[in-house]
Design an enzyme around this catalytic site. Structure first.
Site, short mmCIF file in Angstrom:
data_model
loop_
_atom_site.label_atom_id
_atom_site.label_comp_id
_atom_site.label_asym_id
_atom_site.label_seq_id
_atom_site.Cartn_x
_atom_site.Cartn_y
_atom_site.Cartn_z
CB CYS A 162 -8.52 -29.19 9.14
SG CYS A 162 -9.31 -27.60 9.51
CG ASP B 133 -6.01 -5.74 1.55
OD1 ASP B 133 -6.65 -5.00 0.79
OD2 ASP B 133 -5.69 -5.39 2.70
CB CYS C 127 -10.52 -27.44 6.03
SG CYS C 127 -9.05 -26.40 5.86
CB CYS D 237 -5.46 -26.22 6.35
SG CYS D 237 -6.07 -26.24 8.04
CG HIS E 39 -8.77 -23.29 9.50
ND1 HIS E 39 -9.24 -24.35 8.75
CD2 HIS E 39 -9.83 -22.46 9.68
CE1 HIS E 39 -10.52 -24.18 8.50
NE2 HIS E 39 -10.91 -23.03 9.05
CG ASP F 291 -0.21 0.02 2.53
OD1 ASP F 291 1.03 0.14 2.53
OD2 ASP F 291 -0.88 -0.07 3.57
ZN LIG Z 1 -8.37 -26.11 8.04
#
Ligand SMILES: [Zn+2]
Ligand SMILES: [Zn+2]
Lengths: 415, 432
Positions: A311, A268, A306, A308, A336, A94
């Site tokens: 998880c 963002d 999920c 990730c 996550h 920015d």
């Molecule tokens: Zn996750």
């Protein structure tokens, strides 16, 4: 080769949503994209390798913070922020102006730039468009932002028009001062408050400049959602089809879906990583506040669907116990939450490419709002791009405010 | 008062320890089988944890670190005082403890106290051991302790003891710790005997206390050894320090004679656990005397005080003598675009610079301690790898000489680290 090329890959046949490919010096970026915020040259508690594992292609850095620490000189000596922080993929910065106006009490804007008192030695300093370019050139991000004249989104009257006009004058100063146009792409920022004619005038003026993409600014700061979506809508109506469009500071799931429908490509928001610090995990239905007692013995992952690393290994029960107590919980929930945001964007890209985006939006809204009525502004915004949602039994009349202070609802205790 | 030996025959010890080699001048090499499929080489480094997680590191990050190491199996050292509130949840958890904390397939050892934090002294009332948790002091009876162990179901756990002694403790306090430990252990064995089912997969370690008194230590060893040998799987040394940074400041001339005195009285086929942040040279001395299992609290305490471990343990390195630590709060690092330690293959050193670590310290960013912990753990795991190699060649004295030539290894609290205290508790001071 230009430092930024953008190609529309697919367009939704109903709404303004589009899927694109933006090619930058450090990375290819598939749009629509969510950019996690790494304010001070790091994403809270997450390693660059983990971000790559999550398929994150672009990060945001804050010029104001980086200019203070480590400072321009160190960044120059390091060969730019990519080298300094060990992040091989794309970065967007920015201008620094917004952070100053929102973080520093004494920041004041005049035609020269943003006047402020240094938080360290109390001396008076000035951030001019030229100075912002100089810092951003030192940081070396793939995409940089012009310094704009920031007014509170709720401001009305001549000050809004003044800010819009000044933003246009400043973009010319930025373009002139930009020393690395062959490596870095400068985006101008569409301003104009909550007034449609001002927004239109601003877009028209900015399009006369030679730039590779556009940002839409001055939103998500406390205005009503009713105004918010109309400003996004009018901006994308006039922006060129063949250049990426970045909506600054927007990142709540429902807002992302609506704004992708309105034709935005880049987003963002600090929220996903900030909320992680307080033990909150994002899911389609809203967010789980894992500190709540009801998760104490909940042996499921945050989201069974999920993929990730959090998880895959950890239960809500374990996260409940360590959230806000052990700093590792911050890393686990950040991973996550970033995975959630990136996953949502990737689902939208897929839906657009299969030309099933309206269906995706309907399913998402049904799940996100579950038994609750879908807010009127969302219905209106989607209707404006021809996505009709099924009728609700109840009509939501509450005025919703678009601000980082109104995060997604926590899941009801009963759910 | 004494339990019937017949009960213990049913209480099989799962852990197995085999000594492969006792070097002439430098301790012993062994194999520690914790449970099926988990076999570890000693001298062994346990992974210290807080709240069940390796400090600062998620399981994903720790496994990125392990990719660089030979050893893929490890023993997690869990601490009851940082996990006490999980007991009820674990009681409802059908899988194993290592799964719950994110490390399926690994092995677990449960300690009462956290070697990483100074344990406050005092609070030793009649029938309880004080446990200092996040929420304050809790009085723990042996019955309650064993109930919690049954809920946790670790592969290995320590017997309850009064370990509130240090080099300056009075004779009276030392004697009390021995007497109270004897009593606690009788209660622990009685609890265990009453709940065969709950403990069938858990191996107990007999605590040895007695401060720095040869008399008291002998007594404590006799108390431990009066139980049938198959009722416990090894020994755990307690009461030499009260955890935290204090362990890094112990004097070897005080500690070593008393440890040597104890080792002579222990049978050789049981592993000896030595929790706490002993310095690397002291660790070598303890290994020479016959200690087998240590933990990573030293690597943690260095990271928590913004120090990267840089001592050299490679006999072929040039120069052989290096600084023991690199202090990342040092302003001289501001523009040093070199790794924390040259030639280190850890992820922090491969991808990041001293200047960046210094910046992360200045901005109180969480990635700072994460990268430091990765480097320190990598360095310390490598150190133990070398220990085992050198031991096999009976070259531990040479390694010790190399280490001691490099300076002081004690860790002082880093007073420059202002945000550190806030980091564990909500770390709200870091709010961007
Ligand atoms: Zn996750
Ligand atoms: Zn390293």
């Amino acid at each position: 080769i230009p430092p930024l090329t953008y190609k529309v890959i697919a367009e939704c046949s109903v709404s303004k949503a589009r899927a694109g490919l933006m090619t930058l010096r450090h990375s290819e970026v598939r749009t629509p994209v969510f950019m996690p915020v790494g304010t001070q040259g790091t994403l809270k508690g997450v390693l660059p390798d983990q971000l790559i594992e999550l398929d994150c292609q672009i990060l945001l850095g804050n010029t104001y913070h980086l200019g203070l620490r480590p400072g321009i000189e160190t960044l120059q000596h390091a060969g730019g922020l990519h080298n300094f922080m060990g992040w091989p993929r794309a970065i967007l910065t920015d201008s620094g102006g917004f952070q100053m106006v929102s973080l520093l009490e004494l920041a004041e804007i005049n035609e020269h730039g943003v006047n402020f008192r240094s938080p360290f030695d109390n001396s008076e300093c000035m951030l001019t468009p030229e100075h912002s370019m100089q810092i951003q050139n030192a940081i070396g991000a793939d995409i940089m932002m012009q310094l704009d004249d920031v007014v509170k989104t709720t401001t009305t009257g001549p000050r809004v028009e003044e800010a819009m006009e000044r933003t246009i004058r400043w973009v010319d100063r930025c373009i002139k001062a930009h020393a690395r146009n062959d490596d870095q792409s400068l985006f101008p920022i569409v301003q104009g408050g909550l007034e449609i004619p001002l927004r239109e005038r601003c877009v028209t003026a900015l399009m006369e400049r030679e730039v590779r993409g556009f940002a839409v600014g001055g939103l998500s700061g406390g205005e009503s959602k009713h105004d918010f979506w109309r400003m996004v809508d009018v901006s994308t109506n006039h922006l060129p089809r063949d250049k990426p469009r970045y909506l600054m500071g927007v990142g709540f799931a429902a807002d992302l879906v609506v704004c992708v429908a309105l034709g935005i490509d880049m987003f963002d928001c600090v929220f996903p990583t900030r909320t992680a610090r307080f033990g909150c995990a994002l899911v389609n239905k809203g967010q789980l506040n894992l500190k709540h007692q009801k998760y104490k013995h909940d042996m499921q992952p945050i989201d069974a669907a999920c993929g990730c690393s959090t998880c895959k290994r950890y239960t809500r029960s374990y996260l409940h116990h360590i959230a806000t107590n052990e700093s590792v919980s911050c890393s686990l929930l950040s991973v996550h939450n970033v995975a959630y945001q990136l996953g949502l964007m990737s689902s939208m890209r897929d839906a657009v490419q299969r030309d099933e985006f309206p269906q995706f939006v309907r399913e998402f809204m049904a799940e996100h709002f579950d038994q609750e009525p879908i807010p009127t502004w969302i219905r209106e915004a989607l209707a404006a791009v021809c996505i009709e949602l099924p009728a609700d039994a109840t009509i939501e009349t509450k005025v919703e405010i678009s601000a980082p202070t109104s995060p997604p609802k926590d899941l009801k205790l009963s759910s | 008062m004494h339990c019937h030996p017949v009960l213990f025959q049913m209480n099989k010890v799962n852990m197995k320890f085999v000594i492969k080699n006792i070097a002439k001048s430098s301790g012993r090499l062994g194999q520690l089988r914790i449970k099926e499929d988990v076999e570890l080489s000693t001298p062994l480094l346990m992974q210290t944890t807080k709240g069940g997680s390796i400090p600062y590191l998620s399981a994903e990050v720790f496994e990125m670190l392990l990719k660089q190491q030979q050893q893929q199996q490890f023993l997690l050292q869990l601490t009851l005082c940082s996990m006490d509130q999980m007991a009820e949840s674990l009681g409802q958890w059908s899988r194993s403890l290592c799964d719950y904390v994110g490390y399926p397939g690994q092995s677990t050892l449960l300690l009462l106290r956290d070697p990483c934090e100074a344990t406050p002294t005092g609070g030793n009332d009649r029938d309880v051991v004080p446990m200092f948790t996040r929420r304050g002091k809790e009085a723990l009876t042996a019955k309650r302790y064993m109930e919690m162990v049954a809920q946790f179901r670790p592969d290995v756990y320590q017997g309850m003891c009064d370990a509130d002694t240090h080099p300056e403790s009075t004779k009276k306090r030392v004697q009390k710790s021995v007497d109270r430990t004897e009593k606690f252990m009788e209660e622990c064995y009685a609890e265990q005997a009453g709940k065969q089912e709950s403990f069938s997969q858990c191996t107990m370690l007999a605590p040895l206390v007695g401060g720095y008194s040869t008399y008291a230590r002998t007594q404590s060893i006799q108390h431990a050894r009066k139980q049938p040998s198959e009722s416990y799987g090894g020994y755990i040394f307690e009461g030499f320090h009260t955890n935290g940074l204090a362990a890094t400041n112990l004097k070897s001339e005080q500690l070593l004679p008393i440890v040597e005195h104890c080792m002579q009285q222990l049978e050789t086929d049981k592993p000896r656990f030595m929790p706490g942040a002993f310095t690397p040279p002291l660790t070598l001395e303890l290994i020479r005397l016959g200690a087998d299992v240590f933990d990573t609290s030293y690597a943690y305490l260095a990271a928590a005080n913004y120090k990267a471990l840089t001592f050299n343990y490679d006999k072929d390195a040039v120069p052989a003598v290096q600084a023991v630590f690199l202090d990342v709060t040092d302003d001289e690092l501001k523009e040093q675009f070199t790794p924390l330690l040259s030639n280190c293959s850890c992820l922090a050193c491969r991808q990041h610079t001293r200047a960046y670590l210094h910046h992360l310290y200045k901005t109180h960013e969480l990635l700072g301690p994460i990268l430091l912990m990765m480097h320190n753990l990598h360095h310390y795991l490598g150190f133990f790898e070398v220990i085992r190699t050198q031991l096999a060649q009976d070259e531990l004295p040479q390694l010790l000489a190399l280490l001691t030539s490099q300076g002081s290894y004690s860790i002082q609290p880093n007073t420059k680290v202002i945000a550190k205290a806030a980091m564990g508790k909500g770390f709200s001071s870091n709010a961007a």
